[in-house]
Design a protein around this motif. Structure first.
Motif, mmCIF file in Angstrom:
data_model
loop_
_atom_site.group_PDB
_atom_site.id
_atom_site.type_symbol
_atom_site.label_atom_id
_atom_site.label_comp_id
_atom_site.label_asym_id
_atom_site.label_seq_id
_atom_site.Cartn_x
_atom_site.Cartn_y
_atom_site.Cartn_z
ATOM 1 N N ASP A 66 0.801 -1.226 0.000
ATOM 2 C CA ASP A 66 0.000 0.000 0.000
ATOM 3 C C ASP A 66 0.836 1.281 0.000
ATOM 4 O O ASP A 66 0.511 2.223 -0.735
ATOM 5 C CB ASP A 66 -0.962 0.006 1.191
ATOM 6 C CG ASP A 66 -2.188 -0.878 0.959
ATOM 7 O OD1 ASP A 66 -2.457 -1.218 -0.213
ATOM 8 O OD2 ASP A 66 -2.870 -1.226 1.942
ATOM 9 N N ASP A 109 -4.975 -8.866 2.497
ATOM 10 C CA ASP A 109 -5.492 -7.881 1.537
ATOM 11 C C ASP A 109 -4.614 -6.652 1.363
ATOM 12 O O ASP A 109 -5.094 -5.581 1.009
ATOM 13 C CB ASP A 109 -6.907 -7.456 1.922
ATOM 14 C CG ASP A 109 -7.012 -6.925 3.349
ATOM 15 O OD1 ASP A 109 -5.989 -6.893 4.058
ATOM 16 O OD2 ASP A 109 -8.126 -6.547 3.756
ATOM 17 N N THR A 120 -5.028 -3.578 -1.662
ATOM 18 C CA THR A 120 -6.366 -3.105 -2.019
ATOM 19 C C THR A 120 -6.483 -1.597 -1.858
ATOM 20 O O THR A 120 -6.915 -0.887 -2.781
ATOM 21 C CB THR A 120 -7.431 -3.822 -1.176
ATOM 22 O OG1 THR A 120 -7.459 -5.213 -1.527
ATOM 23 C CG2 THR A 120 -8.810 -3.234 -1.428
ATOM 24 N N GLN A 162 -6.877 1.318 -4.785
ATOM 25 C CA GLN A 162 -7.919 2.346 -4.761
ATOM 26 C C GLN A 162 -7.304 3.736 -4.950
ATOM 27 O O GLN A 162 -7.863 4.588 -5.652
ATOM 28 C CB GLN A 162 -8.681 2.284 -3.442
ATOM 29 C CG GLN A 162 -9.567 1.063 -3.284
ATOM 30 C CD GLN A 162 -10.162 0.944 -1.892
ATOM 31 O OE1 GLN A 162 -9.619 1.480 -0.924
ATOM 32 N NE2 GLN A 162 -11.286 0.236 -1.778
ATOM 33 N N SER A 196 -9.602 -9.698 -2.743
ATOM 34 C CA SER A 196 -9.931 -8.456 -2.049
ATOM 35 C C SER A 196 -9.925 -7.280 -3.009
ATOM 36 O O SER A 196 -10.836 -6.433 -2.977
ATOM 37 C CB SER A 196 -8.933 -8.213 -0.912
ATOM 38 O OG SER A 196 -9.161 -6.958 -0.311
ATOM 39 N N ALA A 197 -8.912 -7.210 -3.858
ATOM 40 C CA ALA A 197 -8.857 -6.130 -4.839
ATOM 41 C C ALA A 197 -10.064 -6.183 -5.766
ATOM 42 O O ALA A 197 -10.676 -5.152 -6.088
ATOM 43 C CB ALA A 197 -7.556 -6.216 -5.639
ATOM 44 N N ASN A 200 -13.214 -4.771 -4.072
ATOM 45 C CA ASN A 200 -13.232 -3.399 -3.571
ATOM 46 C C ASN A 200 -12.709 -2.347 -4.540
ATOM 47 O O ASN A 200 -12.701 -1.163 -4.208
ATOM 48 C CB ASN A 200 -12.408 -3.324 -2.276
ATOM 49 C CG ASN A 200 -13.020 -4.123 -1.147
ATOM 50 O OD1 ASN A 200 -14.004 -3.725 -0.549
ATOM 51 N ND2 ASN A 200 -12.424 -5.280 -0.856
ATOM 52 N N THR A 255 -5.518 -2.988 7.478
ATOM 53 C CA THR A 255 -6.892 -3.192 7.052
ATOM 54 C C THR A 255 -7.588 -3.958 8.167
ATOM 55 O O THR A 255 -6.933 -4.523 9.054
ATOM 56 C CB THR A 255 -6.956 -4.022 5.759
ATOM 57 O OG1 THR A 255 -6.404 -5.330 6.019
ATOM 58 C CG2 THR A 255 -6.171 -3.358 4.635
#
Length: 327
Positions: free
Chosen positions: A107, A131, A134, A138, A163-164, A167, A257
């Motif tokens: 991330d 996850d 993700t 975003q 997960s990606a 979401n 997360t």
């Protein structure tokens, strides 16, 4: 004026990701028109991934270093125990707090690339558990970039791609066989949308990753204190507003997360139970030893008190063992 292209590719992988990346390196054309920045969850373990990528393909691959300019046709791998960030057109390495209970994490790289490069970025989430990636994907979408995700059914560990998929508005799905060809095609596409400013909340998280600003003020601006403490440092966790899935941060920099937080809490709870069992057993042994010493000097009253306490500790230890065994 040259039309910008999607020439910054950021890739996140964990369990099961290495074979995909080696196949990708072998199939990429030379010179490849984009830069590739890659995070593999390795923690503090030694990494030979750059060497493996060089053996598999013909584009140069190396561990990233702070201050390196990002060049097309190069593959930059996050080194052990360092987050890799994109700041301007350079790489920045940090040892800020773990995100999603890992360093390097996906991330922070994705978020920093989105802010620095906008629609030029292609974000790729490959095989891995939990996850991570993700929220970063975003961020890339929010700044005009593309989201590429491995088909969950094609992944050795499908959690991260799943997960990606759940979401993020994914632009392209790939398999191990199509990853390189898809990236080659996308890297040659011109950027057809104007660059937009990154959302202020995203910028604040980027600043937190860099250790900039007052962390309490930054967190108050993007979230609210929760009733949950950080499993890594025991500080208060802020729940990030408007985050789906829910995410949390503490003022020392740890970020999770909801799924990673639950997993980390479970690990910490298990460790605490084993520590409690060890403490009970050690106390039983000490009390029994002390009772024996009392008997040797004919102090029966104190010996009985210590023996009763030792039995009490043993009873608690047996009860705890049954709980841990799920009985």
């Amino acid at each position: 004026m040259l039309t910008p292209r999607r020439d910054i590719i950021v890739i996140g992988a964990s369990s099961g990701g290495v074979p995909l990346m080696l196949d990708m390196a072998a199939a990429l054309p030379v010179p490849f028109p984009a830069s590739i920045l890659l995070v593999q969850h390795i923690g503090t373990h030694e990494s030979v991934l750059p060497e493996l990528l060089r053996r598999s393909g013909r584009n140069p691959a190396m561990h990233a270093r702070s201050g390196l300019s990002i060049e097309p046709g190069h593959i930059y791998v996050a080194p052990p125990d360092h987050h890799m960030l994109v700041v301007g057109n350079e790489i920045r390495l940090t040892r800020e707090a773990k995100e999603n209970h890992t360093r390097p994490a996906i991330d922070p790289l994705f978020r920093s690339a989105a802010i620095s490069m906008g629609p030029r970025v292609i974000g790729v989430v490959l095989s891995g558990r939990l996850d991570d990636g993700t929220a970063g994907l975003q961020a890339i979408k929010a700044c005009g970039g593309l989201a590429v995700v491995q088909e969950p059914t094609d992944a050795e560990a499908p959690d991260m791609p799943a997960s990606a998929s759940a979401n993020v508005a994914v632009d392209h799905y790939v398999t191990r066989a199509t990853l390189a060809a898809t990236l080659t095609r996308l890297a040659d596409e011109p950027v057809s949308i104007p660059r937009v400013a990154a959302p202020p909340e995203m910028v604040r998280e980027f600043q937190l990753s860099l250790g900039e600003g007052n962390p309490m003020e930054q967190l108050d601006a993007i979230g609210r204190p929760s009733k949950i403490t950080c499993p890594d440092c025991s500080g208060v966790l802020w729940e990030i507003r408007n985050s789906h899935p829910p995410r949390y941060r503490c003022h020392t920099g740890h970020a999770y997360t909801q799924q990673t937080l639950e997993h980390t809490q479970g690990t910490r709870t298990d460790e605490a139970l084993w520590s409690a069992l060890r403490a009970l057993q050690e106390r039983e042994a000490l009390l029994s030893s002390m009772a024996g010493a009392c008997r040797e000097r004919s102090d029966a009253h104190e010996a009985e008190r210590l023996e009763a306490e030792a039995v009490h500790m043993k009873t608690h230890a047996l009860q705890l063992q049954r709980i841990m065994a799920g009985e």
